[in-house]
Design a protein around this motif. Structure first.
Motif, PDB file in Angstrom:
ATOM      1  N   GLN A 174       0.839  -1.196   0.000  1.00  0.00           N
ATOM      2  CA  GLN A 174       0.000   0.000   0.000  1.00  0.00           C
ATOM      3  C   GLN A 174       0.879   1.253   0.000  1.00  0.00           C
ATOM      4  O   GLN A 174       0.603   2.222  -0.711  1.00  0.00           O
ATOM      5  CB  GLN A 174      -0.919  -0.021   1.237  1.00  0.00           C
ATOM      6  N   GLU A 177       0.789   4.091  -2.924  1.00  0.00           N
ATOM      7  CA  GLU A 177       0.517   5.511  -2.657  1.00  0.00           C
ATOM      8  C   GLU A 177       1.631   6.406  -3.208  1.00  0.00           C
ATOM      9  O   GLU A 177       1.369   7.486  -3.736  1.00  0.00           O
ATOM     10  CB  GLU A 177       0.327   5.733  -1.155  1.00  0.00           C
ATOM     11  N   ALA A 196       0.966   6.635  -6.837  1.00  0.00           N
ATOM     12  CA  ALA A 196      -0.211   7.459  -7.124  1.00  0.00           C
ATOM     13  C   ALA A 196       0.123   8.944  -6.980  1.00  0.00           C
ATOM     14  O   ALA A 196      -0.296   9.779  -7.789  1.00  0.00           O
ATOM     15  CB  ALA A 196      -1.350   7.082  -6.177  1.00  0.00           C
ATOM     16  N   ARG A 216       2.074  10.053  -9.993  1.00  0.00           N
ATOM     17  CA  ARG A 216       1.198  10.228 -11.166  1.00  0.00           C
ATOM     18  C   ARG A 216       0.399  11.524 -11.065  1.00  0.00           C
ATOM     19  O   ARG A 216       0.171  12.205 -12.049  1.00  0.00           O
ATOM     20  CB  ARG A 216       0.218   9.053 -11.248  1.00  0.00           C
ATOM     21  N   ILE A 237      -3.327  12.116   4.515  1.00  0.00           N
ATOM     22  CA  ILE A 237      -3.094  10.668   4.574  1.00  0.00           C
ATOM     23  C   ILE A 237      -4.335   9.933   4.062  1.00  0.00           C
ATOM     24  O   ILE A 237      -4.242   8.980   3.275  1.00  0.00           O
ATOM     25  CB  ILE A 237      -2.754  10.247   6.021  1.00  0.00           C
ATOM     26  N   ALA A 264      -6.688  11.135   2.057  1.00  0.00           N
ATOM     27  CA  ALA A 264      -6.881  11.418   0.629  1.00  0.00           C
ATOM     28  C   ALA A 264      -5.955  10.544  -0.216  1.00  0.00           C
ATOM     29  O   ALA A 264      -6.346  10.020  -1.265  1.00  0.00           O
ATOM     30  CB  ALA A 264      -6.612  12.898   0.357  1.00  0.00           C
ATOM     31  N   LEU A 265      -4.761  10.377   0.246  1.00  0.00           N
ATOM     32  CA  LEU A 265      -3.776   9.579  -0.493  1.00  0.00           C
ATOM     33  C   LEU A 265      -4.224   8.130  -0.544  1.00  0.00           C
ATOM     34  O   LEU A 265      -4.134   7.459  -1.579  1.00  0.00           O
ATOM     35  CB  LEU A 265      -2.413   9.721   0.200  1.00  0.00           C
ATOM     36  N   SER A 266      -4.754   7.675   0.554  1.00  0.00           N
ATOM     37  CA  SER A 266      -5.234   6.302   0.616  1.00  0.00           C
ATOM     38  C   SER A 266      -6.411   6.096  -0.344  1.00  0.00           C
ATOM     39  O   SER A 266      -6.458   5.130  -1.102  1.00  0.00           O
ATOM     40  CB  SER A 266      -5.645   5.977   2.058  1.00  0.00           C
ATOM     41  N   ARG A 267      -7.355   7.069  -0.342  1.00  0.00           N
ATOM     42  CA  ARG A 267      -8.497   6.973  -1.263  1.00  0.00           C
ATOM     43  C   ARG A 267      -8.038   6.964  -2.716  1.00  0.00           C
ATOM     44  O   ARG A 267      -8.607   6.286  -3.560  1.00  0.00           O
ATOM     45  CB  ARG A 267      -9.429   8.176  -1.055  1.00  0.00           C
ATOM     46  N   LEU A 268      -7.018   7.734  -2.979  1.00  0.00           N
ATOM     47  CA  LEU A 268      -6.501   7.867  -4.338  1.00  0.00           C
ATOM     48  C   LEU A 268      -6.095   6.513  -4.907  1.00  0.00           C
ATOM     49  O   LEU A 268      -6.358   6.207  -6.070  1.00  0.00           O
ATOM     50  CB  LEU A 268      -5.276   8.788  -4.271  1.00  0.00           C
ATOM     51  N   THR A 269      -5.474   5.694  -4.097  1.00  0.00           N
ATOM     52  CA  THR A 269      -5.056   4.386  -4.616  1.00  0.00           C
ATOM     53  C   THR A 269      -6.269   3.496  -4.829  1.00  0.00           C
ATOM     54  O   THR A 269      -6.258   2.644  -5.703  1.00  0.00           O
ATOM     55  CB  THR A 269      -4.071   3.685  -3.656  1.00  0.00           C
ATOM     56  N   ARG A 300      -9.214   4.648  -5.875  1.00  0.00           N
ATOM     57  CA  ARG A 300      -9.749   5.112  -7.164  1.00  0.00           C
ATOM     58  C   ARG A 300      -8.917   4.596  -8.341  1.00  0.00           C
ATOM     59  O   ARG A 300      -9.422   4.352  -9.406  1.00  0.00           O
ATOM     60  CB  ARG A 300      -9.685   6.643  -7.212  1.00  0.00           C
ATOM     61  N   ASP A 301      -7.600   4.489  -8.066  1.00  0.00           N
ATOM     62  CA  ASP A 301      -6.705   4.106  -9.153  1.00  0.00           C
ATOM     63  C   ASP A 301      -6.949   2.691  -9.652  1.00  0.00           C
ATOM     64  O   ASP A 301      -6.587   2.349 -10.764  1.00  0.00           O
ATOM     65  CB  ASP A 301      -5.242   4.194  -8.681  1.00  0.00           C
ATOM     66  N   LYS A 302      -7.528   1.873  -8.777  1.00  0.00           N
ATOM     67  CA  LYS A 302      -7.625   0.450  -9.135  1.00  0.00           C
ATOM     68  C   LYS A 302      -8.613   0.249 -10.278  1.00  0.00           C
ATOM     69  O   LYS A 302      -9.593   0.958 -10.393  1.00  0.00           O
ATOM     70  CB  LYS A 302      -8.040  -0.362  -7.901  1.00  0.00           C
ATOM     71  N   LEU A 320      -0.689  17.055  -3.082  1.00  0.00           N
ATOM     72  CA  LEU A 320      -1.398  16.370  -1.998  1.00  0.00           C
ATOM     73  C   LEU A 320      -2.259  17.367  -1.222  1.00  0.00           C
ATOM     74  O   LEU A 320      -3.412  17.087  -0.864  1.00  0.00           O
ATOM     75  CB  LEU A 320      -0.362  15.711  -1.085  1.00  0.00           C
ATOM     76  N   LEU A 376      -5.287  18.245  -3.207  1.00  0.00           N
ATOM     77  CA  LEU A 376      -6.204  17.112  -3.231  1.00  0.00           C
ATOM     78  C   LEU A 376      -7.204  17.187  -2.086  1.00  0.00           C
ATOM     79  O   LEU A 376      -8.397  16.909  -2.247  1.00  0.00           O
ATOM     80  CB  LEU A 376      -5.366  15.845  -3.111  1.00  0.00           C
ATOM     81  N   ASP A 423     -11.239  17.599  -2.129  1.00  0.00           N
ATOM     82  CA  ASP A 423     -12.061  16.590  -1.452  1.00  0.00           C
ATOM     83  C   ASP A 423     -13.217  17.201  -0.669  1.00  0.00           C
ATOM     84  O   ASP A 423     -14.199  16.536  -0.384  1.00  0.00           O
ATOM     85  CB  ASP A 423     -11.210  15.784  -0.465  1.00  0.00           C
TER      86      ASP A 423
END
Lengths: 336, 336, 336
Positions: A320, A324, A327, A330, B325, B327-332, B334-336, C328, C331, C335
């Motif tokens: 994870q 991150e 991500a 990107r 933290i 937001a970054l987690s959500r981003l991954t 969404r990326d999937k 970040l 972001l 949000d």
């Protein structure tokens, strides 16, 4: 009970006496003449011990405790039926005062004139380098080498075939066999424990020990504090690198690897075979399961399960973390 | 003026003499025979002192300064009217040379043969453990305990009821009352100050002290450097954990808590009641307001206001850190 | 070959003898009576040395090696034609056993009774402060000052005009001229090298040295481990701050700046004029080019090119780091 090799106890005191000296008051019905002989913890107290009760989650443990008295708040006192109670707005602070009454600070390291105390017990083939100081009642095992200018405090026990580096300081500790402590290691000093009070930070007496099991190695200029009550423990075969901080009451299992400049805060419990990377930090009271791996520079604020591999701050599963990072990278490309 | 208990001054020198020895030249009209007795800083210099002026933002302060001369660049010299000027391409480097002329390195710690210097002043009930070395003119207060193999440098003053741990080194410092220094603490060594020159990093003479106020506690293997000019100050009741770095000219207020392995870079100013978490780093010249809290592992590169609570690298308000933290987690996801 | 000033060699041993003692077996056709005189590395071995070969990428180097024998796996043995072979499931572990046979642990620091060994060579104007311990065969140059309670191990060579701080420990090292080591510095202890085995972490004998070039300065309580084989090297004019960790076999170039609490893991190679910020960590075997700059708290896991400026964890170009921090932050605004 604090180890009498390291701590000399004052007292006993009556409950009323303790109340008067620590600014607490007797709860209604409490036996003012109850004789209190020592401080203790809820889990390990015996009939002569006084404990503090400041966290409601200990209510069940308290009911089963053998303690002779407890200091708590007026609010929590309703939950205490099994022993007489002292009331204090801040039970931890009052307990710190009481502990300091039972264990007034002494200066055991200096109760001697020569470099080696007359009652230290040295194996015939132990080697004590020039300038080393060995305190009263200390014991050094066979073939153990005490480096130049090392300071071994009173009552410290060191096993056989150990190498204790130059300029180290050992106090309040029991050391196993084949242990290597590199130069500048400091073992057994007070942990960092304070209770905030209106007058400033009140020092909490640190009455525990450090237990270093067999085959442990600890790197240059690392520090291991002794327990507040109970012990700081380094498990057998665990290897600790340079400049590592191990706080009070940390318990580390067997065969762990703790890399340079890692810091383990108070009361962490680390399983067997754990790898802690360089510059990692663990917050206090964290539990780490057997075989877990913590990547360098990680900051751990929650428990880590057995075999988990974590990275980042806050610590997250290593995949994870890398997802991150990718991500985020990107994201800046999209931004352009 | 550097504290004469710690520093012996050479000189005086004429301005021309100084110019010749540090590779500077006299500005047109400067009085070559002006007698210079010491180095100083713009804020505190007196009439016999030479200062350096390398940062235009000090132009107002310089106009009000009592200094007897200054070394600066040809460009900045236009702003100086109140005292004779030496011109140098690198005023800081020239000043470092001049400071080294006034304060040539001496070896005060070794100007004695026995362990305790004959002119050290020890309270009758101070306790000096075996192997401790007390330098010339040092003073140890009542009931203070100096641990085994500790080294107390010349001129160091320690108050009453202190506990100075084994294997500590104290130099160029004044220590208050009831101070606890744990084993392996190093106080008063040179700060990390260099001027880049074509020949390598030129060491800047470190001519200040460390002031440790009453009731301070400093953990095992921590280091506190002395000031360049002026002092490094640890405020009353402040508690510092193990393996902490305090750089030169840091000023820490009263009743702060500095957790293990934190590092405070040069000239930071920290208010009262500040909490600095473990492994935190502060860049140099940062100011932290009263009551601020800095979460573990945070990297601080800007001033922190009173009561602010910050986290992350770079430091940001703690809620913002956690939002990012998340937001970054959500981003991954969404990326999937 | 390990430096005979620091290491006393046992042996020689026949190849069969070594096989029997380290749990390896002779490969078919290997000369059981081959006399092995020492351990070595593939690059530097001579005809009497045994090396280990555990990484296929060394196959070309091995073909060119002058080694007298090698220990390797059955699988890799097919690539070895130039010398007799010992087979072991874990060549590194077997090699560690062999190295321990040739260099059984001795206690050189204590083979003396007084503070200064009778055969130490001290310049007439070297100054040795009270409590300092100087080991057998050590040499101290002109005008060098050894601080109080410092411990200089056997065979250590220190040049002229050095200042070695109080409570330092130096072993297995050669120190240049005009070097300053601040109090509490630990130089030359074993690196952190272990081979995992079913019975626990097997210590790998550390048989190298530390070389500290001219004009180096190392801050209080920093630690520099000696090499496993070969040396840990600190280049001329490099300045290292307090509480820094330098692991075994690190090579640092000239005129670098390494700020407080940085940690450099094993076998890193750092060029000239590199700046390493405070609390930076470098993973092992990383190469950093000349003039690179690594911002405070950065975690470096890959090579850094000359002149690169990096920041963050993992390290990335500094502009990219700040772009990501900005992205970040944006972001979280989106949000809301």
């Amino acid at each position: 009970m604090p180890d009498p090799r390291f701590y000399r106890r004052a007292g006993p005191f009556s409950l009323a006496d303790l109340a008067g000296r620590c600014g607490a008051r007797l709860a209604p019905g409490a036996d003012a003449d109850r004789v209190i002989k020592d401080v203790g913890t809820i889990d390990t107290a015996t009939a002569g011990d006084i404990v503090y009760f400041a966290d409601p989650s200990y209510v069940v443990a308290l009911a089963a405790s053998q303690c002779g008295a407890c200091v708590t708040t007026a609010e929590l006192a309703a939950h205490v039926s099994r022993c007489p109670v002292l009331l204090a707005a801040d039970p931890r602070g009052a307990y710190a005062e009481i502990a300091a009454l039972f264990y007034p600070e002494t200066s055991p390291t200096v109760a001697q004139s020569g470099n080696i105390a007359s009652d230290a017990v040295l194996a015939a083939d132990a080697v004590i380098a020039p300038g080393a100081v060995i305190g009263a009642g200390a014991a050094i095992g066979a073939r153990t080498v005490i480096g130049a200018n090392a300071v071994i405090g009173p009552g410290v026990v060191i096993g056989h075939d150990c190498r204790i580096g130059a300029n180290t300081t050992l106090s309040y500790c029991l050391v196993g066999n084949r242990v290597i402590l590199h130069p500048g290691v400091q073992i057994g000093q007070d942990g960092f424990g304070f209770v905030p009070t209106p007058g400033g930070h009140r020092k909490v007496p640190q009455l525990g020990r450090v237990l270093i099991r067999d085959d442990v190695e600890i790197g240059a200029n690392s520090a291991v504090d002794r327990g507040v009550a109970g012990d700081t423990v380094i498990g057998a075969g665990t290897k600790i690198d340079n400049l590592v901080q191990i706080a009070h009451n940390v318990e580390i299992g067997a065969r762990c690897i703790i890399v340079s400049q890692a810091g383990i805060a108070g009361s962490c419990k680390i399983g067997d075979g754990v790898v802690v990377g360089g510059q990692v930090g663990l917050a206090d009271h964290v539990t780490v399961g057997d075989g877990a791996q913590i990547a360098a520079k990680t900051g751990v604020m929650r428990d880590i399960g057995p075999g988990e591999v974590v990275m980042g701050y806050p610590a997250r599963p290593i995949r994870q973390f890398w997802r991150e990072i990718a991500a985020l990278s990107r994201l800046t490309r999209r931004d352009k």
